[in-house]
Design a protein around this motif. Structure first.
Motif, PDB file in Angstrom:
ATOM      1  N   LYS A  50     -33.659 -22.227  -0.520  1.00 55.80           N
ATOM      2  CA  LYS A  50     -34.854 -21.852  -0.785  1.00 55.80           C
ATOM      3  C   LYS A  50     -35.049 -20.310  -0.920  1.00 55.80           C
ATOM      4  O   LYS A  50     -33.797 -20.006  -1.607  1.00 55.80           O
ATOM      5  CB  LYS A  50     -35.119 -21.279   0.863  1.00 55.80           C
ATOM      6  CG  LYS A  50     -34.157 -20.692   2.209  1.00 55.80           C
ATOM      7  CD  LYS A  50     -34.396 -20.407   3.019  1.00 55.80           C
ATOM      8  CE  LYS A  50     -34.715 -21.943   4.044  1.00 55.80           C
ATOM      9  NZ  LYS A  50     -35.252 -21.858   5.267  1.00 55.80           N
ATOM     10  N   VAL A  51     -35.875 -19.514  -1.357  1.00 60.96           N
ATOM     11  CA  VAL A  51     -36.459 -18.351  -1.777  1.00 60.96           C
ATOM     12  C   VAL A  51     -36.331 -16.709  -0.946  1.00 60.96           C
ATOM     13  O   VAL A  51     -36.948 -17.373   0.055  1.00 60.96           O
ATOM     14  CB  VAL A  51     -37.351 -18.165  -3.265  1.00 60.96           C
ATOM     15  CG1 VAL A  51     -37.664 -16.601  -3.630  1.00 60.96           C
ATOM     16  CG2 VAL A  51     -36.913 -19.088  -4.225  1.00 60.96           C
ATOM     17  N   VAL A  52     -35.476 -16.379  -1.306  1.00 60.70           N
ATOM     18  CA  VAL A  52     -35.789 -14.726  -0.619  1.00 60.70           C
ATOM     19  C   VAL A  52     -36.297 -13.520  -0.808  1.00 60.70           C
ATOM     20  O   VAL A  52     -35.812 -13.476  -1.991  1.00 60.70           O
ATOM     21  CB  VAL A  52     -34.458 -14.044  -0.134  1.00 60.70           C
ATOM     22  CG1 VAL A  52     -34.518 -13.900   1.518  1.00 60.70           C
ATOM     23  CG2 VAL A  52     -33.354 -16.067   1.022  1.00 60.70           C
ATOM     24  N   ILE A  53     -37.376 -13.399  -0.963  1.00 56.15           N
ATOM     25  CA  ILE A  53     -38.075 -11.792  -0.435  1.00 56.15           C
ATOM     26  C   ILE A  53     -37.298 -11.466   0.080  1.00 56.15           C
ATOM     27  O   ILE A  53     -38.068 -11.073   1.041  1.00 56.15           O
ATOM     28  CB  ILE A  53     -39.932 -12.542  -0.653  1.00 56.15           C
ATOM     29  CG1 ILE A  53     -40.111 -13.709  -1.678  1.00 56.15           C
ATOM     30  CG2 ILE A  53     -40.717 -10.813  -1.368  1.00 56.15           C
ATOM     31  CD1 ILE A  53     -41.958 -13.660  -1.635  1.00 56.15           C
ATOM     32  N   SER A  54     -36.947 -10.074  -0.978  1.00 54.75           N
ATOM     33  CA  SER A  54     -36.174  -8.818  -0.329  1.00 54.75           C
ATOM     34  C   SER A  54     -37.146  -7.546  -0.630  1.00 54.75           C
ATOM     35  O   SER A  54     -37.086  -7.298  -1.866  1.00 54.75           O
ATOM     36  CB  SER A  54     -34.752  -8.882  -0.698  1.00 54.75           C
ATOM     37  OG  SER A  54     -33.955  -7.937  -0.156  1.00 54.75           O
ATOM     38  N   VAL A  55     -37.337  -6.693  -0.297  1.00 57.60           N
ATOM     39  CA  VAL A  55     -37.992  -5.330  -0.213  1.00 57.60           C
ATOM     40  C   VAL A  55     -37.078  -3.910  -0.874  1.00 57.60           C
ATOM     41  O   VAL A  55     -36.023  -3.774  -0.458  1.00 57.60           O
ATOM     42  CB  VAL A  55     -38.594  -4.433   1.055  1.00 57.60           C
ATOM     43  CG1 VAL A  55     -39.320  -3.399   0.586  1.00 57.60           C
ATOM     44  CG2 VAL A  55     -39.513  -5.442   2.360  1.00 57.60           C
ATOM     45  N   ASN A  67     -36.805  -8.474   4.822  1.00 59.61           N
ATOM     46  CA  ASN A  67     -36.913  -9.917   3.493  1.00 59.61           C
ATOM     47  C   ASN A  67     -37.832 -11.243   4.705  1.00 59.61           C
ATOM     48  O   ASN A  67     -37.711 -11.476   5.764  1.00 59.61           O
ATOM     49  CB  ASN A  67     -35.651 -10.131   4.046  1.00 59.61           C
ATOM     50  CG  ASN A  67     -34.864  -9.656   3.282  1.00 59.61           C
ATOM     51  OD1 ASN A  67     -35.384  -8.891   2.832  1.00 59.61           O
ATOM     52  ND2 ASN A  67     -33.728  -8.861   3.156  1.00 59.61           N
ATOM     53  N   ILE A  68     -38.216 -12.041   3.968  1.00 57.74           N
ATOM     54  CA  ILE A  68     -38.814 -13.007   4.354  1.00 57.74           C
ATOM     55  C   ILE A  68     -38.821 -14.351   3.064  1.00 57.74           C
ATOM     56  O   ILE A  68     -38.081 -14.619   2.626  1.00 57.74           O
ATOM     57  CB  ILE A  68     -40.174 -12.730   3.857  1.00 57.74           C
ATOM     58  CG1 ILE A  68     -41.221 -12.253   4.597  1.00 57.74           C
ATOM     59  CG2 ILE A  68     -40.602 -14.458   4.151  1.00 57.74           C
ATOM     60  CD1 ILE A  68     -42.869 -12.167   4.781  1.00 57.74           C
ATOM     61  N   ARG A  69     -37.821 -15.505   4.379  1.00 55.33           N
ATOM     62  CA  ARG A  69     -37.308 -16.957   3.887  1.00 55.33           C
ATOM     63  C   ARG A  69     -38.690 -17.329   3.572  1.00 55.33           C
ATOM     64  O   ARG A  69     -38.951 -18.058   4.865  1.00 55.33           O
ATOM     65  CB  ARG A  69     -36.183 -17.103   4.246  1.00 55.33           C
ATOM     66  CG  ARG A  69     -35.310 -15.981   4.245  1.00 55.33           C
ATOM     67  CD  ARG A  69     -33.322 -16.416   5.076  1.00 55.33           C
ATOM     68  NE  ARG A  69     -32.054 -16.152   4.909  1.00 55.33           N
ATOM     69  CZ  ARG A  69     -32.365 -14.261   5.007  1.00 55.33           C
ATOM     70  NH1 ARG A  69     -33.859 -13.813   5.716  1.00 55.33           N
ATOM     71  NH2 ARG A  69     -31.379 -13.955   4.800  1.00 55.33           N
ATOM     72  N   LEU A  70     -38.535 -17.907   2.195  1.00 51.65           N
ATOM     73  CA  LEU A  70     -39.661 -18.899   1.815  1.00 51.65           C
ATOM     74  C   LEU A  70     -39.645 -20.150   3.161  1.00 51.65           C
ATOM     75  O   LEU A  70     -38.219 -20.979   2.943  1.00 51.65           O
ATOM     76  CB  LEU A  70     -40.058 -19.359   1.012  1.00 51.65           C
ATOM     77  CG  LEU A  70     -41.066 -17.775   0.118  1.00 51.65           C
ATOM     78  CD1 LEU A  70     -41.024 -18.185  -1.626  1.00 51.65           C
ATOM     79  CD2 LEU A  70     -41.308 -17.276   1.315  1.00 51.65           C
ATOM     80  N   SER A 124     -32.049 -16.968  -4.753  1.00 51.51           N
ATOM     81  CA  SER A 124     -32.259 -18.031  -4.235  1.00 51.51           C
ATOM     82  C   SER A 124     -30.884 -17.796  -3.312  1.00 51.51           C
ATOM     83  O   SER A 124     -30.437 -17.535  -3.183  1.00 51.51           O
ATOM     84  CB  SER A 124     -32.201 -18.780  -4.259  1.00 51.51           C
ATOM     85  OG  SER A 124     -33.661 -18.882  -5.662  1.00 51.51           O
ATOM     86  N   GLU A 125     -31.012 -18.723  -1.801  1.00 46.31           N
ATOM     87  CA  GLU A 125     -30.012 -18.907  -0.831  1.00 46.31           C
ATOM     88  C   GLU A 125     -29.910 -20.860   0.008  1.00 46.31           C
ATOM     89  O   GLU A 125     -31.170 -21.299  -0.336  1.00 46.31           O
ATOM     90  CB  GLU A 125     -29.736 -18.137   0.280  1.00 46.31           C
ATOM     91  CG  GLU A 125     -30.981 -17.929   1.622  1.00 46.31           C
ATOM     92  CD  GLU A 125     -30.472 -16.939   2.435  1.00 46.31           C
ATOM     93  OE1 GLU A 125     -30.062 -15.984   2.449  1.00 46.31           O
ATOM     94  OE2 GLU A 125     -31.460 -17.611   3.297  1.00 46.31           O
ATOM     95  N   GLY A 126     -28.353 -21.149   0.179  1.00 41.71           N
ATOM     96  CA  GLY A 126     -28.568 -22.007   0.645  1.00 41.71           C
ATOM     97  C   GLY A 126     -28.128 -23.142  -0.468  1.00 41.71           C
ATOM     98  O   GLY A 126     -28.103 -22.935  -1.386  1.00 41.71           O
ATOM     99  N   GLU A 127     -28.542 -24.437   0.897  1.00 47.41           N
ATOM    100  CA  GLU A 127     -27.960 -25.563  -0.191  1.00 47.41           C
ATOM    101  C   GLU A 127     -29.120 -26.885  -0.640  1.00 47.41           C
ATOM    102  O   GLU A 127     -29.705 -26.698   0.079  1.00 47.41           O
ATOM    103  CB  GLU A 127     -26.351 -26.262   0.166  1.00 47.41           C
ATOM    104  CG  GLU A 127     -25.358 -25.539   0.070  1.00 47.41           C
ATOM    105  CD  GLU A 127     -24.875 -24.848  -1.160  1.00 47.41           C
ATOM    106  OE1 GLU A 127     -24.659 -26.310  -1.853  1.00 47.41           O
ATOM    107  OE2 GLU A 127     -24.191 -23.678  -1.296  1.00 47.41           O
TER     108      GLU A 127
END
Length: 208
Positions: free
Chosen positions: A200-205, A164-167, A192-195
């Motif tokens: 931020k957007v998380v790209i998940s395989v 996973n990559i967090r932008l 998306s995650e966080g407040e």
């Protein structure tokens, strides 16, 4: 839909003044419809009838927009052209001028704040809501193209590295662009995650 009020007065002028006071407007800013014609009556009072009018604020979104932005431009010695495109319930405002770029700010933060304030000004006296989209020097289009390229590059990296990559943190508008860019991708999904303002957007395989 513009705001309107109905007022009654012993004269048409009195009814209009009452309407202007409630609407906090100038006479040039309203349209007047006489609902009931008044009369002075016999000897000035017997059988007298009051005037009843409906006053409706004119849709001066163009005047409001130009005055709001030009006041800012004047204070900062900015020379720029303002173009407006109003369709449905959306007002698109495009500002073109080399010196106007200073209003964009880091990653468009100043532009977003200015868009919010302009939206409040335009909708101040309206019953119906107008969505205001402000762009300066085509920043949003350029930013969208850049984000789409960035999203696709990071998606390929995530697939290659099988992680996973967090932008970087993005505002809601930018996150929507990333989600949209990758929604049809066969190999990754996004969430998306966080407040705010660090969400931020998380790209998940995807599991194959």
């Amino acid at each position: 839909m513009m705001k309107s009020v109905e007022k009654i007065g012993k004269s048409k002028e009195e009814a209009i003044e009452l309407a202007l006071k409630e609407l906090n407007a100038e006479k040039d800013d309203i349209e007047i419809e006489v609902l009931e014609e008044g009369s002075k009556g016999f000897l000035g009072f017997l059988g007298a009838k009051d005037f009843k009018i409906r006053a409706t604020l004119k849709d001066n979104y163009e005047k409001t927009t130009r005055n709001f932005l030009n006041d800012i431009f004047d204070s900062l010695d900015i020379i720029a052209d303002i173009n407006l495109d109003f369709k449905g319930d959306t007002l698109k405002v495009s500002v073109i001028g080399d010196s106007a770029g200073q209003l964009i700010g880091r990653r468009g933060e100043s532009l977003d704040a200015l868009q919010l304030l302009l939206g409040l000004a335009v909708n101040k006296k309206r019953d119906g809501y107008i969505k205001v989209l402000l762009d300066i020097e085509n920043y949003r289009e350029k930013r969208e193209e850049s984000l789409v390229r960035y999203a696709n590059k990071m998606a390929r990296t995530a697939v290659k590295q099988r992680r996973n990559i967090r932008l970087e943190p993005m505002n809601p508008y930018e996150r929507r662009i990333v989600h949209s860019a990758l929604q049809s991708d066969s190999y990754v999904t996004t969430y998306s995650e966080g407040e705010e303002p660090f969400r931020k957007v998380v790209i998940s395989v995807k599991k194959q």
